[in-house]
Design a protein around this motif. Sequence first.
Motif, mmCIF file in Angstrom:
data_model
loop_
_atom_site.group_PDB
_atom_site.id
_atom_site.type_symbol
_atom_site.label_atom_id
_atom_site.label_comp_id
_atom_site.label_asym_id
_atom_site.label_seq_id
_atom_site.Cartn_x
_atom_site.Cartn_y
_atom_site.Cartn_z
ATOM 1 N N PHE A 82 0.823 -1.205 0.000
ATOM 2 C CA PHE A 82 0.000 0.000 0.000
ATOM 3 C C PHE A 82 0.860 1.260 0.000
ATOM 4 N N LYS A 83 2.007 1.205 0.655
ATOM 5 C CA LYS A 83 2.923 2.348 0.643
ATOM 6 C C LYS A 83 3.419 2.606 -0.784
ATOM 7 N N LEU A 84 3.772 1.540 -1.496
ATOM 8 C CA LEU A 84 4.229 1.697 -2.877
ATOM 9 C C LEU A 84 3.080 2.121 -3.788
ATOM 10 N N ALA A 85 1.892 1.576 -3.583
ATOM 11 C CA ALA A 85 0.729 1.971 -4.384
ATOM 12 C C ALA A 85 0.463 3.469 -4.220
ATOM 13 N N GLU A 86 0.593 3.965 -3.005
ATOM 14 C CA GLU A 86 0.387 5.392 -2.770
ATOM 15 C C GLU A 86 1.429 6.227 -3.507
ATOM 16 N N ALA A 87 2.678 5.794 -3.463
ATOM 17 C CA ALA A 87 3.736 6.501 -4.179
ATOM 18 C C ALA A 87 3.484 6.483 -5.682
ATOM 19 N N ILE A 88 3.040 5.344 -6.197
ATOM 20 C CA ILE A 88 2.731 5.227 -7.623
ATOM 21 C C ILE A 88 1.600 6.183 -7.992
ATOM 22 N N GLU A 89 0.571 6.238 -7.156
ATOM 23 C CA GLU A 89 -0.552 7.153 -7.398
ATOM 24 C C GLU A 89 -0.070 8.600 -7.483
ATOM 25 N N ASN A 90 0.908 8.947 -6.658
ATOM 26 C CA ASN A 90 1.434 10.304 -6.665
ATOM 27 C C ASN A 90 2.278 10.594 -7.908
ATOM 28 N N ILE A 91 2.812 9.565 -8.530
ATOM 29 C CA ILE A 91 3.637 9.724 -9.739
ATOM 30 C C ILE A 91 2.780 9.683 -10.998
ATOM 31 N N VAL A 92 1.849 8.759 -11.031
ATOM 32 C CA VAL A 92 1.063 8.505 -12.244
ATOM 33 C C VAL A 92 -0.184 9.381 -12.262
ATOM 34 N N GLU A 93 -0.450 9.971 -13.375
ATOM 35 C CA GLU A 93 -1.699 10.710 -13.566
ATOM 36 C C GLU A 93 -2.467 10.052 -14.708
ATOM 37 N N PRO A 94 -3.306 9.081 -14.374
ATOM 38 C CA PRO A 94 -4.024 8.380 -15.444
ATOM 39 C C PRO A 94 -4.983 9.300 -16.191
ATOM 40 N N GLU A 95 -5.170 8.988 -17.451
ATOM 41 C CA GLU A 95 -6.079 9.778 -18.286
ATOM 42 C C GLU A 95 -7.522 9.473 -17.901
ATOM 43 N N ASP A 96 -8.371 10.469 -18.053
ATOM 44 C CA ASP A 96 -9.806 10.230 -17.854
ATOM 45 C C ASP A 96 -10.317 9.377 -18.986
#
Length: 97
Positions: A82-96
């Motif tokens: 979950f810590k890595l998933a959170e970091a990934i979320e902060n890096i990745v900006e998925p397209e709508d």
Amino acid sequence: MSKLPEQDIEKKLLRFPEWEYFDNALHAEFEFENFKDCFSAMSRIAFECEAQNHHPNWSNVYNVLSISLSTHDSGGVTDKDFKLAEAIENIVEPEDE
């Protein structure tokens, strides 16, 4: 680090709408405008993975990045995932979509 019970995983996933839990791992798929943007995000994620000493199973086809997280030493999903998933979320900006 100990493996989380499924009920704890499902509760934590409420904060991560892009992620799903199945096959004993967290899974997400992110779509980018093009291959270059996808690969750029992968590079930024790779540096974070090294910093956390936690590495995903991932693949990419053109502009789509598929990520699977689980803590192999613990045999399933842990807080480390979950810590890595959170970091990934902060890096990745998925397209709508």
